[in-house]
Design a protein around this motif. Sequence first.
Motif, PDB file in Angstrom:
ATOM      1  N   TYR A 353       0.858  -1.187   0.000  1.00 17.11           N
ATOM      2  CA  TYR A 353       0.000   0.000   0.000  1.00 17.11           C
ATOM      3  C   TYR A 353       0.894   1.236   0.000  1.00 17.11           C
ATOM      4  CZ  TYR A 353      -4.000  -2.956   1.221  1.00 17.11           C
ATOM      5  OH  TYR A 353      -4.981  -3.899   1.212  1.00 17.11           O
ATOM      6  N   ASP A 355       0.461   5.265   0.621  1.00 20.52           N
ATOM      7  CA  ASP A 355      -0.457   6.285   1.141  1.00 20.52           C
ATOM      8  C   ASP A 355      -1.878   5.736   1.246  1.00 20.52           C
ATOM      9  OD1 ASP A 355       1.618   8.029   1.334  1.00 20.52           O
ATOM     10  OD2 ASP A 355       1.208   9.063  -0.553  1.00 20.52           O
ATOM     11  N   GLU A 376       4.154   7.063   2.481  1.00 21.33           N
ATOM     12  CA  GLU A 376       4.001   6.119   3.575  1.00 21.33           C
ATOM     13  C   GLU A 376       3.751   4.740   2.965  1.00 21.33           C
ATOM     14  OE1 GLU A 376       3.820   4.850   7.565  1.00 21.33           O
ATOM     15  OE2 GLU A 376       4.350   6.819   6.760  1.00 21.33           O
ATOM     16  N   ILE A 377       4.709   3.816   3.110  1.00 22.58           N
ATOM     17  CA  ILE A 377       4.641   2.487   2.534  1.00 22.58           C
ATOM     18  C   ILE A 377       4.201   1.496   3.609  1.00 22.58           C
ATOM     19  CG2 ILE A 377       5.865   0.737   1.191  1.00 22.58           C
ATOM     20  CD1 ILE A 377       5.657   3.426  -0.198  1.00 22.58           C
ATOM     21  N   GLU A 378       3.171   0.672   3.282  1.00 22.45           N
ATOM     22  CA  GLU A 378       2.708  -0.373   4.182  1.00 22.45           C
ATOM     23  C   GLU A 378       2.726  -1.702   3.437  1.00 22.45           C
ATOM     24  OE1 GLU A 378      -1.082   0.457   5.777  1.00 22.45           O
ATOM     25  OE2 GLU A 378      -0.486   2.315   6.770  1.00 22.45           O
ATOM     26  N   ARG A 380       1.348  -5.640   4.015  1.00 24.96           N
ATOM     27  CA  ARG A 380       0.466  -6.448   4.848  1.00 24.96           C
ATOM     28  C   ARG A 380       0.511  -7.897   4.387  1.00 24.96           C
ATOM     29  NH1 ARG A 380      -4.894  -2.488   4.696  1.00 24.96           N
ATOM     30  NH2 ARG A 380      -3.808  -0.558   5.291  1.00 24.96           N
ATOM     31  N   VAL A 386       1.669  -5.447  10.486  1.00 26.45           N
ATOM     32  CA  VAL A 386       1.877  -4.646   9.277  1.00 26.45           C
ATOM     33  C   VAL A 386       3.242  -3.961   9.353  1.00 26.45           C
ATOM     34  CG1 VAL A 386       0.997  -2.747   7.883  1.00 26.45           C
ATOM     35  CG2 VAL A 386      -0.594  -4.295   9.055  1.00 26.45           C
ATOM     36  N   TYR A 387       3.980  -4.016   8.258  1.00 24.86           N
ATOM     37  CA  TYR A 387       5.288  -3.352   8.180  1.00 24.86           C
ATOM     38  C   TYR A 387       5.095  -1.975   7.542  1.00 24.86           C
ATOM     39  CZ  TYR A 387      10.024  -2.190   6.702  1.00 24.86           C
ATOM     40  OH  TYR A 387      11.212  -1.545   6.496  1.00 24.86           O
ATOM     41  N   ARG A 388       5.582  -0.933   8.215  1.00 25.09           N
ATOM     42  CA  ARG A 388       5.423   0.438   7.715  1.00 25.09           C
ATOM     43  C   ARG A 388       6.791   1.085   7.587  1.00 25.09           C
ATOM     44  NH1 ARG A 388       1.082  -0.151  11.299  1.00 25.09           N
ATOM     45  NH2 ARG A 388      -0.980   0.236  10.334  1.00 25.09           N
ATOM     46  N   GLN A 389       6.924   1.922   6.567  1.00 26.02           N
ATOM     47  CA  GLN A 389       8.174   2.660   6.343  1.00 26.02           C
ATOM     48  C   GLN A 389       7.860   3.926   5.559  1.00 26.02           C
ATOM     49  OE1 GLN A 389      11.369   0.418   4.602  1.00 26.02           O
ATOM     50  NE2 GLN A 389      12.569   2.224   4.090  1.00 26.02           N
ATOM     51  N   THR A 390       8.397   5.034   6.030  1.00 25.70           N
ATOM     52  CA  THR A 390       8.228   6.323   5.346  1.00 25.70           C
ATOM     53  C   THR A 390       9.479   6.615   4.529  1.00 25.70           C
ATOM     54  OG1 THR A 390       6.818   7.130   7.147  1.00 25.70           O
ATOM     55  CG2 THR A 390       7.760   8.770   5.635  1.00 25.70           C
TER      56      THR A 390
END
Length: 406
Positions: A353, A355, A376-378, A380, A386-390
């Motif tokens: 995902y 944004d 904003e990278i997610e 799943r 969930v892994y998130r990284q900006t």
Amino acid sequence: MHAPGNRTLICSVLFLDIVGYAHKPVTEQAKLKEAFNALLAEAIQTVPASDRIVLDTDSGAAVSFIGNPEDALTVAIALRDGLAAHLAADAAAALEVRFGINLGPVKLIRDINGQPNLIGDGINVAQRIMAFAEAGQVLVSRSYYEVISRLSEAHARLFEYLGPRTDAHVRTHEVYALRGATATAPREQADADDGLRALQRAGRDAAEKPSAESSFPSWRLRLGVPLVVAAIIFGALALRDGRAPAEKSVSNEPPLTAGGMDPYAPEPAPAPSSPRPAVSERPMEALRSAEPTSVAPQPPAKPKPPSAVPEAPRSAEQKRTAPTPPAVPQSPPSAEPQAAHIELAIAPWGEVYVDGKLKGVSPPLQKLDVAPGTYEIEVRNSTLPVYRQTVRVEAGDRVKIKHKFP
């Protein structure tokens, strides 16, 4: 089959359900389930036993394909065609099946009887995708479509996007439908083909049957055509001769041709000559009487006063060395911003995902092309965290996002 214990696998799951099975009496349920099992056993013969796991459900079955993801689509099409042939052979049969295919994680375990069993999001989503289908319809999830459409252009053209659907657990799924007829369509198609063949036979009979006009003697036809043509020509000539005097009486002007005159018009009569003037017998006296009269002299024109500041003439050298006006600088055309690239390395798989918008499943998705900016990278994966990284990228940058789910 060597079943890996308690391991998470990415499998293609085909979930099958008999339409209206729960509302049938027990005796009819037994007949439907027997016919369904026979058709399913015939459809999965092409897949090796080591690459599939078949689970019996109350109103159908769930088949998990561990190897080639194309096996799920091949078995679904074979079973759908087998159901169509079964309905064509037995019109009273009420065996209709719904199909749902999903690609996702499953966990292979042993049930209470020691037999292999499957649990996980892969089989759950396949069941929910099947719930959206109608009788004889094959629906697939977005994750399965992303993989199967990459095999070839022909595979991608097999499906039609139906849009997002929400299940009973308020979870949204993007659904694709396999193009083609449903299980009840072959009978309707056969009726249409029979009607088309009847129309074609009627057309051939009408073309081969001799008409009344074709029995007319050919010699009369060959004689009548020249006579009709000759009559038309003579009638046209007579009409032109009869209308010519009337047309000439209407117009007083002679008809013009391309040169301006009609070459066939009669020459006009010469105009009567005017009387010639009498010549004087005394030419000298006539010349004297024709002398011009005197003209009064005109006063000279007043010269114009000179201008206050006369302009000095410019020489050729001054004209050549005269300064030219400065050129107006033009701004160069603005170049379009160069895209940035986000490379993905996700294991074993994940929904990406950007944004909050789904961009695809990685793998097979490996790269995203985005405009410069902050995102904003997610990532799943089913029920896992969930892994998130900006990330912030400039024009031409290459950023790699690497994550492995446990």
